[in-house]
Motif scaffolding. Structure first.
Motif, PDB file in Angstrom:
ATOM      1  N   LEU A  36       0.863  -1.176   0.000  1.00  0.00           N
ATOM      2  CA  LEU A  36       0.000   0.000   0.000  1.00  0.00           C
ATOM      3  C   LEU A  36       0.899   1.225   0.000  1.00  0.00           C
ATOM      4  O   LEU A  36       1.715   1.409   0.912  1.00  0.00           O
ATOM      5  CB  LEU A  36      -0.921   0.014   1.227  1.00  0.00           C
ATOM      6  CG  LEU A  36      -1.799   1.266   1.392  1.00  0.00           C
ATOM      7  CD1 LEU A  36      -2.696   1.480   0.178  1.00  0.00           C
ATOM      8  CD2 LEU A  36      -2.640   1.170   2.675  1.00  0.00           C
ATOM      9  N   VAL A  37       0.768   2.044  -1.033  1.00  0.00           N
ATOM     10  CA  VAL A  37       1.565   3.260  -1.146  1.00  0.00           C
ATOM     11  C   VAL A  37       0.615   4.451  -1.098  1.00  0.00           C
ATOM     12  O   VAL A  37      -0.305   4.560  -1.921  1.00  0.00           O
ATOM     13  CB  VAL A  37       2.390   3.291  -2.454  1.00  0.00           C
ATOM     14  CG1 VAL A  37       3.184   4.588  -2.544  1.00  0.00           C
ATOM     15  CG2 VAL A  37       3.316   2.081  -2.517  1.00  0.00           C
TER      16      VAL A  37
ATOM     17  N   ARG B   7      -1.363  -1.436  -4.034  1.00  0.00           N
ATOM     18  CA  ARG B   7      -2.342  -0.355  -4.140  1.00  0.00           C
ATOM     19  C   ARG B   7      -1.614   0.980  -4.053  1.00  0.00           C
ATOM     20  O   ARG B   7      -0.726   1.154  -3.214  1.00  0.00           O
ATOM     21  CB  ARG B   7      -3.368  -0.422  -3.016  1.00  0.00           C
ATOM     22  CG  ARG B   7      -4.569  -1.303  -3.315  1.00  0.00           C
ATOM     23  CD  ARG B   7      -4.232  -2.760  -3.263  1.00  0.00           C
ATOM     24  NE  ARG B   7      -5.429  -3.590  -3.439  1.00  0.00           N
ATOM     25  CZ  ARG B   7      -5.376  -4.889  -3.709  1.00  0.00           C
ATOM     26  NH1 ARG B   7      -4.210  -5.495  -3.858  1.00  0.00           N
ATOM     27  NH2 ARG B   7      -6.492  -5.595  -3.830  1.00  0.00           N
ATOM     28  N   LEU B   8      -2.009   1.894  -4.913  1.00  0.00           N
ATOM     29  CA  LEU B   8      -1.390   3.214  -4.942  1.00  0.00           C
ATOM     30  C   LEU B   8      -2.464   4.288  -4.902  1.00  0.00           C
ATOM     31  O   LEU B   8      -3.452   4.215  -5.648  1.00  0.00           O
ATOM     32  CB  LEU B   8      -0.546   3.381  -6.226  1.00  0.00           C
ATOM     33  CG  LEU B   8      -0.032   4.795  -6.522  1.00  0.00           C
ATOM     34  CD1 LEU B   8       1.027   5.209  -5.498  1.00  0.00           C
ATOM     35  CD2 LEU B   8       0.549   4.866  -7.935  1.00  0.00           C
TER      36      LEU B   8
ATOM     37  N   PRO C 229       2.403  -4.045   4.729  1.00  0.00           N
ATOM     38  CA  PRO C 229       3.564  -3.153   4.590  1.00  0.00           C
ATOM     39  C   PRO C 229       3.147  -1.914   3.792  1.00  0.00           C
ATOM     40  O   PRO C 229       2.690  -2.025   2.659  1.00  0.00           O
ATOM     41  CB  PRO C 229       4.590  -3.996   3.820  1.00  0.00           C
ATOM     42  CG  PRO C 229       4.091  -5.406   3.902  1.00  0.00           C
ATOM     43  CD  PRO C 229       2.596  -5.300   3.982  1.00  0.00           C
ATOM     44  N   VAL C 230       3.264  -0.754   4.418  1.00  0.00           N
ATOM     45  CA  VAL C 230       2.772   0.497   3.845  1.00  0.00           C
ATOM     46  C   VAL C 230       3.924   1.477   3.675  1.00  0.00           C
ATOM     47  O   VAL C 230       4.791   1.593   4.547  1.00  0.00           O
ATOM     48  CB  VAL C 230       1.691   1.127   4.754  1.00  0.00           C
ATOM     49  CG1 VAL C 230       1.162   2.420   4.139  1.00  0.00           C
ATOM     50  CG2 VAL C 230       0.567   0.143   5.012  1.00  0.00           C
TER      51      VAL C 230
ATOM     52  N   ARG D 167      -0.510   5.429  13.472  1.00  0.00           N
ATOM     53  CA  ARG D 167      -0.971   4.576  14.579  1.00  0.00           C
ATOM     54  C   ARG D 167      -1.729   3.359  14.059  1.00  0.00           C
ATOM     55  O   ARG D 167      -1.601   2.256  14.586  1.00  0.00           O
ATOM     56  CB  ARG D 167      -1.857   5.378  15.538  1.00  0.00           C
ATOM     57  CG  ARG D 167      -1.135   6.407  16.378  1.00  0.00           C
ATOM     58  CD  ARG D 167      -2.001   6.884  17.544  1.00  0.00           C
ATOM     59  NE  ARG D 167      -3.251   7.472  17.111  1.00  0.00           N
ATOM     60  CZ  ARG D 167      -3.416   8.754  16.815  1.00  0.00           C
ATOM     61  NH1 ARG D 167      -2.371   9.575  16.874  1.00  0.00           N
ATOM     62  NH2 ARG D 167      -4.594   9.226  16.451  1.00  0.00           N
ATOM     63  N   LEU D 168      -2.545   3.567  13.035  1.00  0.00           N
ATOM     64  CA  LEU D 168      -3.334   2.467  12.474  1.00  0.00           C
ATOM     65  C   LEU D 168      -2.463   1.428  11.777  1.00  0.00           C
ATOM     66  O   LEU D 168      -2.806   0.240  11.748  1.00  0.00           O
ATOM     67  CB  LEU D 168      -4.336   3.014  11.445  1.00  0.00           C
ATOM     68  CG  LEU D 168      -5.640   3.627  11.938  1.00  0.00           C
ATOM     69  CD1 LEU D 168      -6.419   4.180  10.752  1.00  0.00           C
ATOM     70  CD2 LEU D 168      -6.476   2.599  12.689  1.00  0.00           C
ATOM     71  N   LEU D 169      -1.359   1.868  11.182  1.00  0.00           N
ATOM     72  CA  LEU D 169      -0.569   1.022  10.289  1.00  0.00           C
ATOM     73  C   LEU D 169       0.823   0.814  10.874  1.00  0.00           C
ATOM     74  O   LEU D 169       1.766   1.549  10.555  1.00  0.00           O
ATOM     75  CB  LEU D 169      -0.479   1.669   8.909  1.00  0.00           C
ATOM     76  CG  LEU D 169      -1.826   1.964   8.233  1.00  0.00           C
ATOM     77  CD1 LEU D 169      -1.658   2.939   7.073  1.00  0.00           C
ATOM     78  CD2 LEU D 169      -2.478   0.664   7.755  1.00  0.00           C
ATOM     79  N   PRO D 170       0.995  -0.173  11.728  1.00  0.00           N
ATOM     80  CA  PRO D 170       2.284  -0.349  12.421  1.00  0.00           C
ATOM     81  C   PRO D 170       3.436  -0.681  11.494  1.00  0.00           C
ATOM     82  O   PRO D 170       4.598  -0.520  11.862  1.00  0.00           O
ATOM     83  CB  PRO D 170       2.001  -1.496  13.400  1.00  0.00           C
ATOM     84  CG  PRO D 170       0.771  -2.172  12.878  1.00  0.00           C
ATOM     85  CD  PRO D 170      -0.025  -1.124  12.193  1.00  0.00           C
ATOM     86  N   ARG D 171       3.117  -1.148  10.260  1.00  0.00           N
ATOM     87  CA  ARG D 171       4.181  -1.440   9.293  1.00  0.00           C
ATOM     88  C   ARG D 171       4.352  -0.300   8.282  1.00  0.00           C
ATOM     89  O   ARG D 171       4.955  -0.493   7.231  1.00  0.00           O
ATOM     90  CB  ARG D 171       3.881  -2.755   8.553  1.00  0.00           C
ATOM     91  CG  ARG D 171       3.951  -3.966   9.448  1.00  0.00           C
ATOM     92  CD  ARG D 171       3.644  -5.266   8.716  1.00  0.00           C
ATOM     93  NE  ARG D 171       3.748  -6.371   9.630  1.00  0.00           N
ATOM     94  CZ  ARG D 171       4.867  -7.049   9.872  1.00  0.00           C
ATOM     95  NH1 ARG D 171       5.964  -6.745   9.222  1.00  0.00           N
ATOM     96  NH2 ARG D 171       4.886  -8.037  10.743  1.00  0.00           N
ATOM     97  N   ALA D 172       3.825   0.866   8.619  1.00  0.00           N
ATOM     98  CA  ALA D 172       3.936   2.004   7.707  1.00  0.00           C
ATOM     99  C   ALA D 172       5.304   2.658   7.841  1.00  0.00           C
ATOM    100  O   ALA D 172       5.806   2.863   8.945  1.00  0.00           O
ATOM    101  CB  ALA D 172       2.837   3.024   7.985  1.00  0.00           C
ATOM    102  N   GLN D 173       5.892   2.999   6.693  1.00  0.00           N
ATOM    103  CA  GLN D 173       7.153   3.728   6.644  1.00  0.00           C
ATOM    104  C   GLN D 173       6.844   5.136   6.135  1.00  0.00           C
ATOM    105  O   GLN D 173       6.155   5.293   5.123  1.00  0.00           O
ATOM    106  CB  GLN D 173       8.144   3.047   5.706  1.00  0.00           C
ATOM    107  CG  GLN D 173       8.197   1.535   5.842  1.00  0.00           C
ATOM    108  CD  GLN D 173       8.710   1.093   7.195  1.00  0.00           C
ATOM    109  OE1 GLN D 173       9.818   1.435   7.583  1.00  0.00           O
ATOM    110  NE2 GLN D 173       7.898   0.325   7.918  1.00  0.00           N
TER     111      GLN D 173
END
Length: 979
Positions: free
Chosen positions: A218-219, A327-328, A356-357, A393-399
């Motif tokens: 997810l981007v 997804r973009l 992974p975001v 906070r919602l996406l713990p794998r977000a960079q």
């Protein structure tokens, strides 16, 4: 058969290179070893001859070349490998690599032609430690979108060196993100610093390509605060990354949201040949389109669901991740839009902790930063910052990776606030791209050439900058001149199209007029420009007469010296036939002017560079103050003020790439503009912010050097690196700043210029009396110092000075006794001088004192009881008690040479004083404006009214005992929560 053979060759080389994780080894031996059990065809490929033949037929984006590129660049960049003593990114390092591989000269040359040595000025990285996962030996996923993007850039005309530079820079970002397949979630946050309009979008497009190839699914691209900017970013990503097949999703061409886009019709959008998933890759599903921001719809929620090959396993496991589509979405920084996204994410069935975001924040210093006062109790975050924090906070794998050309607001974020976007993991400073025109191309920064000697050849200001000095608000003289220049440069472009450009042409030619953000002012300005345009007579005698003078006095003299091989007419008569055509292209539709702002009733034309060729005059509002690229910008007329450096720099739309017309670029800039009760010089303002920015970049470059394998500083230590050269031009808005304290700052061999002198008479007298014995001991006669750099005229660095040698301990004693203003900003320098003076063995033996003397007899005075007259310098306070720039540029080079920072300079006097452990002190007795009349009349100066300013250069060899350049204490109190 050939395709299968090529695939087998890549597999064989992959296996061979996987056995070289630490150093390059003999390639043929490795190929033979790995081919033994693979059959006769594999053994046929295990030769250098086969490799060389494959290279001779290969394109720079072929899979085999991509494989070798990753490994070669990895070895090229390795900091201190055990297998070679050569410097990174040099021809010598590459020679060692190829020799270790055992390749013949012919094969080595073929490989290097496809994979050039990376440029030496690569990105500068300030980073904490991280777990390596994105290496040539451990790349995961399916390499699909990066090779496609790289191929597209090559087809667009990017040089191999430029693409390699982008490859390296994007690697530096991606490798610092978390491994998308890791069982443990980690959220990295970083910042990429580029130049205004310098290719940051190309960098984050490359980062997205590599990230989705590696497994990010997810981007989210935060594409500015305006629809115009979001749409521009969406189109760029769709065209260069997503591709036609992912856009159409099986629909007919005419249903594309780009059906009326000339680039779509002309086949300029990337094509994969089929759905990537049908060709061994994976698809990208667009969640936003050219015309539509993110919308909360049922189909949007369904589209956000991630398919799993193995339903019982988490999405981030390789079996699921690399079989799932990405997804973009490109979304505006708008509370409503981001709220819809947050709401939909909470509805999907895929556990958010498994996705992974990658979040790319374009113009990360605008809207994203929390500007609420942290010192107030129960303060709430500002709206956009709050929504970004909620996403994280919602996406713990977000960079999170922010992109900006003005990073000061981002490095001032509280690093202890775990919910904020402070770049805790890395800051990457991108190099200035080749062919880019930035602030320094319009200024003569630290030019050693005296102002009286500057010419069109050696002065950027004289070549490109024209002053706006108006007699009154009704004075249209300069604006008319700027319009004439716009038409004249348009004719020059048409002339060049007809004389030497071949099939190439200038699709866009624009002028920017930027005076005010108020729509009423812009409406009046549009009316004024229209009147000037229709009365200009560009096809009649009066117009030609003005243009002839402008050509003879401005365009022709500059272009003959700076055209870089582009065609230049011998006379105006040769150019005249193109003037009428130029005027028609600009105003032939009766609409020469486009107002670009949010007031729809005066937006008489859309500035859509994607859909049509634009030869227009743009009057700027908020839409043109940040992020939006004005294609073909050649003439800028700029009078608008800004209160901080970040905002002012972003308004500089004239920065960018000007291929084929650099010599034609003109900047009309306000001088003596009113700001409150003061008058400001916008040219000086841009020069000062350039100094602030380059100082920041230069310090990043120095601190990026590892000490014992560890970083000197982390991003949390960045705020003290931000400087401010003008009192009214702060680095960023006050509500984005906090403070930290430097406790030691030592830069061996660098010119240091303290400016924080006291204003109280008693303290000034104290300082002067400390220096009086030193000044009294100086030589009776002056000596001529000079430095003749390569290609420089002898007058550039020549000056006369009195001299003296000061033992290191005596200089330290003076520094320890001096009085400064209350800020304590000299303390870090003093700590450094103490260390190098008291070190065992000593790092500095003595200091050469230089007291430059003016060539004329003016500005000389007796100081205190000194029996002779000495030169004094006219400077003024510009930041509270602090002085502005003190140095005279011609003094720098000899001082740097004596301290060991420059090579031999050809002057016997300068060379006489060069010594390994010698520093240089340059004295500048400063008389402030209010005291000058008295000093000039009496040739005497009261020690209590003299600012004894000085600059110093420590010996280039005088490194601190632990090799660190800077030590910091961050004053921000710790807060709860992980860092």
């Amino acid at each position: 058969m050939s395709s299968a053979r090529a695939t087998l060759r890549v597999e064989l080389h992959t296996s061979a290179l996987s056995g070289m994780p630490l150093r390059p080894k003999n390639l043929v031996s490795a190929l033979v070893h790995h081919s033994q059990d693979e059959g006769e065809e594999a053994r046929d490929l295990a030769t250098e001859e086969d490799f060389r033949n494959a290279l001779s037929l290969a394109h720079s984006t072929d899979q085999l070349v991509e494989l070798w590129r990753r490994h070669l660049i990895h070895w090229d960049y390795e900091k201190s490998p055990s297998w070679t003593a050569t410097a990174p990114r040099t021809d010598e390092r590459r020679t060692d690599i190829l020799a270790s591989l055992g390749l013949s000269a012919e094969t080595a040359a073929a490989l290097t032609s496809l994979v050039p040595v990376p440029p030496s000025g690569g990105p500068v990285v300030i980073s904490g430690t991280f777990v390596p996962w994105y290496t040539p030996h451990s790349r995961q996923g399916r390499s699909w979108y990066w090779p496609a993007y790289r191929r597209l850039l090559s087809e667009k005309g990017w040089s191999d060196g430029a693409v390699t530079e982008l490859d390296v820079a994007t690697d530096q970002v991606v490798e610092r993100l978390a491994d998308p397949t890791s069982e443990t979630a980690y959220q990295s946050k970083g910042l990429v610093v580029g130049y205004v309009q310098s290719g940051k979008t190309a960098n984050f497009t490359g980062v997205i390509a590599k990230s989705v190839d590696a497994g990010y699914r997810l981007v989210i691209v935060l594409g500015g605060t305006l629809n115009l900017l979001r749409e521009q970013t969406q189109r760029r990503l769709d065209m260069e990354l997503v591709g036609r097949e992912n856009i159409l999703r099986g629909a007919p061409e005419y249903e594309s949201d780009y059906a009326d886009d000339p680039a779509w019709v002309q086949g300029k959008f990337l094509s994969h040949g089929n759905f990537p998933s049908a060709l061994g890759g994976f698809d990208i599903v667009r969640m936003t389109t050219a015309d539509n921001d993110y919308k909360s719809l049922l189909q949007g929620i369904v589209a956000l669901e991630f398919e799993k090959q193995e339903p019982t396993l988490p999405l981030y496991t390789p079996k699921n991740l690399h079989r799932s589509s990405a997804r973009l979405m490109v979304v505006k920084k708008n509370k409503t839009v981001l709220s819809k996204l947050v709401k939909d994410l909470n509805k999907i069935k895929t556990p958010l902790g498994e996705i992974p975001v990658l979040i790319i924040d374009d113009e990360a210093d605008e809207a994203s930063v929390n500007t609420a006062n942290p010192n107030k109790p129960d303060v709430e975050r500002t709206a956009i910052n709050d929504k970004i924090s909620e996403l994280l906070r919602l996406l713990p794998r977000a960079q999170y990776v922010g992109y900006t050309a003005t990073p000061f607001a981002n490095v001032f974020i509280d690093p202890a606030d775990a919910q904020d976007i402070f770049p805790k993991d890395f800051i990457v400073s991108l190099p200035r791209p080749e062919g880019y025109m930035g602030v320094e191309d319009f200024h003569d920064l630290d030019s050693p050439v005296a102002p009286s000697e500057r010419t069109l050849t050696n002065s950027n200001e004289k070549a490109h900058v024209r002053d706006i000095k108006l007699v009154s608000d009704e004075d249209d003289t300069v604006l008319r001149n700027a319009l004439d220049m716009f038409v004249l440069t348009a004719a020059m472009k048409l002339y060049r199209e007809a004389n030497g450009l071949g099939d190439r042409y200038f699709q866009h030619h624009t002028m920017l007029i930027h005076e005010s953000v108020r729509t009423k002012d812009q409406r009046e300005l549009r009316s004024k420009v229209h009147k000037l345009w229709w009365s200009a007579g560009y096809t009649g005698p009066s117009g030609h007469d003005r243009l002839r003078v402008l050509f003879d006095t401005d365009v022709a003299p500059v272009s003959r010296l700076r055209s870089e091989g582009q065609a230049v007419p011998d006379s105006y008569d040769e150019l005249a036939p193109y003037v009428g055509a130029a005027a028609i292209r600009i105003g032939g539709d009766d609409q020469p002017v486009i107002v670009v702002n949010g007031d729809r009733d005066i937006e008489n034309g859309e500035a859509d560079f994607a859909k049509r060729s634009l030869w227009k005059i743009l009057i700027g509002g908020q839409k043109l103050s940040r992020g939006f690229t004005i294609e073909g910008l050649t003439v800028s007329y700029y009078r608008r003020r800004a209160g901080n450096a970040s905002t002012l720099m972003q308004m500089g739309r004239w920065f960018g790439f000007r291929e084929g017309y650099r010599d034609l670029v003109r900047l009309y800039l306000g001088r003596g503009e009113s700001m409150g009760s003061k008058e400001v010089d916008l040219y000086d303002a841009f020069e000062s912010l350039c100094r602030d920015e380059e100082s920041f970049r230069e310090q990043l470059k120095q601190y990026a050097t590892l000490v014992d394998g560890e970083p000197q500083i982390t991003p949390a230590d960045m705020p003290p690196l931000v400087s401010q050269h003008l009192s009214w031009l702060k680095p960023t808005s006050a509500n984005k700043m906090y403070n930290a304290r430097v406790v030691e700052l030592g830069r061996p061999g660098k010119w240091e210029e303290p400016t924080w002198y006291p204003s109280e008479t008693r303290q000034l007298r104290h300082n002067t009396e400390l220096w009086l014995p030193i000044m009294e001991s100086l030589s009776v006669e002056t000596q001529e110092f000079a430095y003749f750099g390569e290609g420089e005229q002898s007058t550039h660095h020549r000056f006369n000075a009195l001299t003296g040698i000061l033992p290191a301990t005596e200089f330290l004693a003076v520094l320890e006794s001096l009085k400064w203003d209350a800020s304590g900003r000299f303390e870090p320098h003093l700590t450094y001088v103490k260390e190098i003076t008291r070190a065992l063995p000593t790092k500095v033996d003595d200091w050469l004192v230089l007291a430059p003397q003016h060539a004329s007899q003016g500005r000389r005075a007796g100081i205190g009881d000194l029996p002779r007259l000495l030169s004094w310098f006219a400077r003024e306070r510009r930041r509270g008690e602090a002085l502005g720039a003190i140095r005279d540029p011609k003094h720098r080079a000899p001082a740097l040479r004596i301290a060991g920072s420059l090579p031999y300079g050809g002057n016997d006097t300068t060379e006489h004083y060069v010594s390994d452990r010698r520093g240089v002190v340059v004295l500048y007795p400063v008389v402030l404006p209010d005291d000058r009349p008295h000093v000039e009349a009496t040739q005497k100066v009261d020690p209590g009214k003299l600012v004894m300013a000085f600059a110093f250069v420590a010996p280039a060899s005088a490194h601190t005992s632990d090799g660190k350049i800077v030590r910091f204490v961050v004053n921000t109190p710790p807060k709860d929560g992980p860092r």
